[in-house]
Scaffold this motif. Sequence first.
Motif, PDB file in Angstrom:
ATOM      1  N   ALA A   6       0.930  -1.103   0.044  1.00  0.00           N
ATOM      2  CA  ALA A   6      -0.162  -0.155   0.167  1.00  0.00           C
ATOM      3  C   ALA A   6       0.803   1.196  -0.166  1.00  0.00           C
ATOM      4  O   ALA A   6       0.517   2.270  -0.743  1.00  0.00           O
ATOM      5  CB  ALA A   6      -0.837  -0.095   1.338  1.00  0.00           C
ATOM      6  N   THR A   9       2.435   1.525  -3.303  1.00  0.00           N
ATOM      7  CA  THR A   9       1.512   2.090  -4.346  1.00  0.00           C
ATOM      8  C   THR A   9       1.206   3.697  -4.405  1.00  0.00           C
ATOM      9  O   THR A   9       1.247   4.315  -5.283  1.00  0.00           O
ATOM     10  CB  THR A   9       0.039   1.237  -4.108  1.00  0.00           C
ATOM     11  OG1 THR A   9       0.363  -0.046  -4.350  1.00  0.00           O
ATOM     12  CG2 THR A   9      -0.963   1.992  -5.039  1.00  0.00           C
ATOM     13  N   VAL A  10       1.157   4.217  -3.179  1.00  0.00           N
ATOM     14  CA  VAL A  10       0.909   5.485  -2.958  1.00  0.00           C
ATOM     15  C   VAL A  10       2.304   6.169  -3.539  1.00  0.00           C
ATOM     16  O   VAL A  10       2.070   7.256  -4.228  1.00  0.00           O
ATOM     17  CB  VAL A  10       0.950   6.057  -1.535  1.00  0.00           C
ATOM     18  CG1 VAL A  10       0.736   7.625  -1.313  1.00  0.00           C
ATOM     19  CG2 VAL A  10      -0.452   5.504  -0.958  1.00  0.00           C
ATOM     20  N   ARG A  13       2.081   6.282  -7.210  1.00  0.00           N
ATOM     21  CA  ARG A  13       1.251   7.331  -7.765  1.00  0.00           C
ATOM     22  C   ARG A  13       1.733   8.733  -7.668  1.00  0.00           C
ATOM     23  O   ARG A  13       1.538   9.369  -8.812  1.00  0.00           O
ATOM     24  CB  ARG A  13      -0.275   7.048  -7.072  1.00  0.00           C
ATOM     25  CG  ARG A  13      -0.779   5.610  -7.232  1.00  0.00           C
ATOM     26  CD  ARG A  13      -1.471   5.527  -8.387  1.00  0.00           C
ATOM     27  NE  ARG A  13      -2.491   4.240  -8.369  1.00  0.00           N
ATOM     28  CZ  ARG A  13      -3.556   4.077  -8.000  1.00  0.00           C
ATOM     29  NH1 ARG A  13      -4.135   5.273  -7.337  1.00  0.00           N
ATOM     30  NH2 ARG A  13      -4.188   3.011  -7.978  1.00  0.00           N
ATOM     31  N   VAL A  64      -2.364   5.184   6.014  1.00  0.00           N
ATOM     32  CA  VAL A  64      -2.337   4.002   4.758  1.00  0.00           C
ATOM     33  C   VAL A  64      -2.053   2.626   5.485  1.00  0.00           C
ATOM     34  O   VAL A  64      -2.645   1.728   4.923  1.00  0.00           O
ATOM     35  CB  VAL A  64      -1.088   4.639   4.002  1.00  0.00           C
ATOM     36  CG1 VAL A  64      -1.037   3.528   3.123  1.00  0.00           C
ATOM     37  CG2 VAL A  64      -1.241   5.800   3.484  1.00  0.00           C
ATOM     38  N   GLU A  73     -10.145   0.436   1.221  1.00  0.00           N
ATOM     39  CA  GLU A  73      -9.610   1.322   0.227  1.00  0.00           C
ATOM     40  C   GLU A  73      -8.557   2.309   0.991  1.00  0.00           C
ATOM     41  O   GLU A  73      -8.936   2.951   1.835  1.00  0.00           O
ATOM     42  CB  GLU A  73     -10.523   2.229  -0.400  1.00  0.00           C
ATOM     43  CG  GLU A  73     -11.529   1.334  -1.200  1.00  0.00           C
ATOM     44  CD  GLU A  73     -11.061   0.667  -2.598  1.00  0.00           C
ATOM     45  OE1 GLU A  73     -10.198   1.209  -2.950  1.00  0.00           O
ATOM     46  OE2 GLU A  73     -11.246  -0.460  -2.965  1.00  0.00           O
ATOM     47  N   ILE A  74      -7.579   2.650   0.132  1.00  0.00           N
ATOM     48  CA  ILE A  74      -6.505   3.451   0.901  1.00  0.00           C
ATOM     49  C   ILE A  74      -7.057   4.925   0.574  1.00  0.00           C
ATOM     50  O   ILE A  74      -7.191   5.441  -0.686  1.00  0.00           O
ATOM     51  CB  ILE A  74      -5.081   3.073  -0.137  1.00  0.00           C
ATOM     52  CG1 ILE A  74      -4.705   1.705   0.281  1.00  0.00           C
ATOM     53  CG2 ILE A  74      -4.050   3.854   1.088  1.00  0.00           C
ATOM     54  CD1 ILE A  74      -4.621   1.057   1.742  1.00  0.00           C
ATOM     55  N   TYR A  76      -5.812   7.838   1.108  1.00  0.00           N
ATOM     56  CA  TYR A  76      -4.784   8.662   0.669  1.00  0.00           C
ATOM     57  C   TYR A  76      -4.810   8.796  -1.060  1.00  0.00           C
ATOM     58  O   TYR A  76      -4.540   9.604  -1.610  1.00  0.00           O
ATOM     59  CB  TYR A  76      -3.520   8.345   1.070  1.00  0.00           C
ATOM     60  CG  TYR A  76      -2.387   9.692   0.756  1.00  0.00           C
ATOM     61  CD1 TYR A  76      -2.158  10.564   1.956  1.00  0.00           C
ATOM     62  CD2 TYR A  76      -1.650   9.539  -0.310  1.00  0.00           C
ATOM     63  CE1 TYR A  76      -1.535  11.582   1.623  1.00  0.00           C
ATOM     64  CE2 TYR A  76      -0.783  10.583  -0.490  1.00  0.00           C
ATOM     65  CZ  TYR A  76      -0.460  11.549   0.568  1.00  0.00           C
ATOM     66  OH  TYR A  76       0.261  12.546   0.231  1.00  0.00           O
ATOM     67  N   LEU A  77      -5.062   7.834  -1.594  1.00  0.00           N
ATOM     68  CA  LEU A  77      -5.153   7.744  -2.973  1.00  0.00           C
ATOM     69  C   LEU A  77      -6.290   8.535  -3.750  1.00  0.00           C
ATOM     70  O   LEU A  77      -6.039   8.919  -4.660  1.00  0.00           O
ATOM     71  CB  LEU A  77      -5.283   6.210  -3.493  1.00  0.00           C
ATOM     72  CG  LEU A  77      -3.839   5.191  -3.061  1.00  0.00           C
ATOM     73  CD1 LEU A  77      -4.587   3.703  -3.572  1.00  0.00           C
ATOM     74  CD2 LEU A  77      -2.669   5.608  -3.781  1.00  0.00           C
ATOM     75  N   ASP A  78      -7.266   8.763  -2.942  1.00  0.00           N
ATOM     76  CA  ASP A  78      -8.161   9.460  -3.295  1.00  0.00           C
ATOM     77  C   ASP A  78      -7.819  10.916  -3.679  1.00  0.00           C
ATOM     78  O   ASP A  78      -8.444  11.514  -4.543  1.00  0.00           O
ATOM     79  CB  ASP A  78      -9.683   9.641  -2.656  1.00  0.00           C
ATOM     80  CG  ASP A  78     -10.213   8.261  -2.192  1.00  0.00           C
ATOM     81  OD1 ASP A  78     -10.027   7.564  -3.236  1.00  0.00           O
ATOM     82  OD2 ASP A  78     -10.789   8.000  -1.101  1.00  0.00           O
ATOM     83  N   ILE A  80      -4.957  11.604  -5.256  1.00  0.00           N
ATOM     84  CA  ILE A  80      -4.051  11.875  -6.142  1.00  0.00           C
ATOM     85  C   ILE A  80      -4.630  12.030  -7.412  1.00  0.00           C
ATOM     86  O   ILE A  80      -5.228  10.849  -7.826  1.00  0.00           O
ATOM     87  CB  ILE A  80      -2.921  10.488  -5.951  1.00  0.00           C
ATOM     88  CG1 ILE A  80      -2.415  10.701  -4.705  1.00  0.00           C
ATOM     89  CG2 ILE A  80      -1.856  10.623  -7.189  1.00  0.00           C
ATOM     90  CD1 ILE A  80      -1.394   9.569  -4.456  1.00  0.00           C
ATOM     91  N   GLU A  82      -5.496  11.473 -11.165  1.00  0.00           N
ATOM     92  CA  GLU A  82      -4.879  10.397 -11.939  1.00  0.00           C
ATOM     93  C   GLU A  82      -4.035  11.014 -13.174  1.00  0.00           C
ATOM     94  O   GLU A  82      -4.581  12.245 -13.748  1.00  0.00           O
ATOM     95  CB  GLU A  82      -5.761   9.585 -12.679  1.00  0.00           C
ATOM     96  CG  GLU A  82      -6.356   8.536 -11.484  1.00  0.00           C
ATOM     97  CD  GLU A  82      -5.361   7.342 -11.277  1.00  0.00           C
ATOM     98  OE1 GLU A  82      -4.306   7.133 -12.064  1.00  0.00           O
ATOM     99  OE2 GLU A  82      -5.372   6.960 -10.239  1.00  0.00           O
TER     100      GLU A  82
END
Length: 332
Positions: A6, A9-10, A13, A64, A73-74, A76-78, A80, A82
């Motif tokens: 995780a 992945t952050v 991204r 995270v 769902e992570i 923090y990814l929201d 970032i 795309e």
Amino acid sequence: MDAGEALRTVAFRLERVGEPGHRVKAFRRAAGVVDELGVDEVARQVARGTLTDVPGIGPTTARVVADALAGREIGYLDGIVEPDYLDPAFGGHALRELLTGDCHTHSDWSDGGSPILEMATTARSLGHRWMVLTDHSPRLRVANGLSAERLRRQLDVVAALNVDLAPFRILTGIEVDILDDGSLDQDPELLDRLDFVVASVHSTLRMPAGEMTRRMVAAVRDPLVDVLGHCTGRRVAGKVRAESAFDARTVFTACRDHGTAVEINSRPDRLDPPRRLLSLAVELGCSFTIDSDAHAPGQLDWLHYGCRRAEECGVDPSSVLNTVSAEALTAR
């Protein structure tokens, strides 16, 4: 995904959208910490609310980890955004699907941010079958360029990694500086041992056009050189830098006649060569590589930028060297 995955992945991204390196390093450092602690100890620390007491773990990275352990769902990814190239309308997707590898990548042996293994496993996860490791040559001290001794050690490291990574393959290489007189900044015997050599100008970028042309032509005529890297040296974002002046027709003709590919550099802060020069290289019948020039794992996914420009300028996919297998590339 597990906690380490995780956090990586952050980081990936963030790198992919060009976020500052210090933010990325915090997540990669935290990933290493949780890997070392192990799953059970991380779970205990989260349950006690003491994970942030562990050096290298802060409130953000701890959240995270908590999301990952809870199977959520992570969050923090929201936050970032795309990258635009994921949109099917962006262009270049068909060419991107044809690429089997990347001819220009950096690791923490020079000025990259991650170990060779992490760069390689990320490249593999993106669908690459191979990548060329092209850390800098010794003159580029600001980039911790590799002396002959360090490069020899790196060759041994790559050989060992390839045993574990097979069938994925790391090809040995270098981004060698083109010196002011057109010679190359590394021992020729050592360059001859490498699978692939990218030659680039990194110094005296404001050299008069005639001298720069002679300098570049001397390099691309060298039989040890496979690719002319980011030919104008420009920067179009961040610390902006104007193009170097040279006779592009003369340089690209020499590339064509001596079998040296012209790099389509995909870095969004370079996008080199500019479209007018890329179109000229196409007209002259040059071969090409489409490269990420990645200095971090997330940047390996930047190839879309080069693919779109190649498509816009009419590059024939059959002229792109990194559409072939590693064996075919090295045989060439």
